[in-house]
Scaffold this active site. Sequence first.
Site, PDB file in Angstrom:
ATOM      1  N   HIS A 419       1.178  -1.534  -0.159  1.00  0.00           N
ATOM      2  CA  HIS A 419       0.118  -0.380   0.015  1.00  0.00           C
ATOM      3  C   HIS A 419       0.615   1.017   0.085  1.00  0.00           C
ATOM      4  O   HIS A 419       0.576   2.522  -0.934  1.00  0.00           O
ATOM      5  CB  HIS A 419      -0.391  -0.003   0.710  1.00  0.00           C
ATOM      6  N   CYS A 750      34.590   4.268 -25.942  1.00  0.00           N
ATOM      7  CA  CYS A 750      33.680   4.151 -24.679  1.00  0.00           C
ATOM      8  C   CYS A 750      34.246   5.121 -23.924  1.00  0.00           C
ATOM      9  O   CYS A 750      35.694   5.085 -23.026  1.00  0.00           O
ATOM     10  CB  CYS A 750      33.734   3.147 -23.537  1.00  0.00           C
TER      11      CYS A 750
END
Length: 792
Positions: A419, A750
Amino acid sequence: MTAPLILDLSEVTREDVASVGGKNASLGELLGALVPQGIAVPPGFATTADAFRAYVTHNRLQDMISAELANQHGGRTSLAKAGSAIRKAIVAGEFPAELEEVIRHAYRTLASDAGDADLAVAVRSSATAEDLPEASFAGQQETFLNIRGEDALLSACKRCFASLYTDRAIAYRAAHGFADRAIALSIGVQRMVRADLACSGVMFSIDTESGFPDVVLIDGAWGLGENVVQGAVDPDAWQVFKPLLGNVALCPIIAKQRGAKAVKMVYSDGDGQTTANVTTMPDEQAQFVLSDAEILRLARWAVLIEQHYGCPMDVEWAKDGPDGGLFIVQARPETVQSQAGRGTLRSFSLARKGTPLVTGLAIGDAAASGPVCRIESVADIADFVDGSVLVTSTTDPDWVPIMQRAAAIVTDHGGRTSHAAIVSREFGLPAIVGTGAATRLLKAGQVVTVSCAEGDKGTVYDGAADITAETIDLSGLPQTSTKVMLNLADPAAASRWWQLPADGVGLTRMEFVVARAIRVHPMALVHFDDLAEGPDKTEIARLTQDYADKGEYFIEQLSRNLSRIAAVHFPRTVIVRMSDFKTNEYAGLLGGASFEPVEENPMIGFRGASRYYSPRYQAGFALECRAINRLREQLGFTNVAVMIPFCRTLPEAEQVLAVMAEEGLVRGENGLEIYVMCEIPANVVLAGEFARLFDGFSIGSNDLTQLTLGIDRDSELLASQFDERDPAVEWMIRHVIEEAHRHGTKVGLCGQAPSDHPEFAAFLVECGIDSISVTPDSFVAVKRHVAQAEER
């Protein structure tokens, strides 16, 4: 024709929301449309909205309800007093004779069909505006479990009718603009699945944190499902990759975490209670509540349900103890991520962070600071201070009025489907659930920062950190011929970037996963029995206690963690670099000091490819290869390529490829590509020969600059001279690109330089590089730099 007061759920479709509410309409839809496709749904019936109105009219309640609500809206009475008065009046009412009889008859029929005159049923409310896409109505009305007998059912029905006017439901409808007279309540009555003798839980057909649409999230715990829904228990959790579920030979479970499951909800006949929580046994806590096969079945059901409804779904499931069958007991549209806008990314970053105080599951991706306000129970919510960080054990729908006024929420218990998690997402609040000890460790009034911006793990830091929020606009990003890929290392954060239109992942650092998720030196697992007694061996034993073969711990953890990155970009290429720790870094892993030499200069020492065929590490490298093999062949991520770092010579390259082949990683088999890092001048000088052995190069600009210029990249004294744009380094890059292309081999880079220096990106494009791989926060800038360079 008189409107029906009762409908069998098999007669109901999702078009009947006005009559039976969203929850019951969905159950009817499941029974009619999806049971024929193999999904199991318990039978039942529903009272209609007309039955509710008939009850209200029969007891002359409408004027009283309207008056109480008018007084509350006008400030003449409190929410608590108005809600209490309405609920008492409803419970005190009497059923119209016709309505009572049809409820009794429907129950008798259901019980007869089940062969149990005292059949246990679940009695759930379903508001006629409930579970519509724009609002979750999570737990706003009541559910009653293990209801047996006609009289008990009628009593539960009254309480369900009354729950339309709980304080939280009245406040929620007002906040969402639902007119009270437009809302009615249907009651769903279903045969109980004996999950009290097995397990139950919740699943979502979308990543509830990032909105990534290709996963099913499943939470589960022993006993009845209310504990999972209310966040009263820390559940087991799984993630399953949807696109690979069609291949029954694969097992695409990409994440699997065992929860504490300290309690379970079971049937009870004492003190007027129908259910009760009892402590789980140690053997229950130590095992998962479902097998992998059961998880895959539930995930396939979630996909079927989502496809039928045409939207992401929030589904409750249960397993029957006596026969072992799985059932779907509720399904409704997911109401947060499915409604979120696309085309922009919100990113939070923190600076000047204080000491970490507690950690748990991160809900959302935001961060917030504020003073701690500890609330022990719902009876104390009047003490909440607006703008505080709400700290409590768990929440239920009664907490909603203060949850929406909090800066952030932290709970001791609960999972991603609890919840507290659902409501926090709806309100856009950062929340950390399942911390285990927040109420004990966080002090009232203490200023803290709640961060959900660092991946799956949320952290509460002492003090107020500097929080920066950035909105990344993805609209209008140009197309480029040069691929722009991502550098990713953290599997827990990979899904945050799923919306980036990247061309795959150019670099995934395996050693980051080993250090963060595995923590153990591979050779310490291979030679565990030979380790000296001490803290490292004790911790390794704890981490691997569920594995008869210690090496299996490494293989499973590495393959699953890497799969989370591979899944986000599937089917685009994801390049995983095999481990590239230096010896001093390897020594820092648990048990690592026993297996690593002490080197004067680890940067150019026993690292990369030289380790993979050495007797000092080859058995550890074999575990890496087996993890990659499992990732590709069992989980199904054939989009994963591998890359060899710091490969100094051609004979070394051949030795590494031979070792990999012995472990089942053969270049070209099942589409496997093997790349090599280009970070040593020898890789450039002999680029043509290296191209014969590998499918591609990835230029590691940091090491290549270091070794070309002879500059220690960590030296502060020489930092001003360390520059990838140096003519010597640029010559190296241009040459390897030319040689690679001459031999028909791909080449990428990279590094950070294309982001920091637009002219360097232009240089790479001019050289004809195939791809550039950058960090996610640099992607948009580099994509634009590359596009500009291609236009010249």
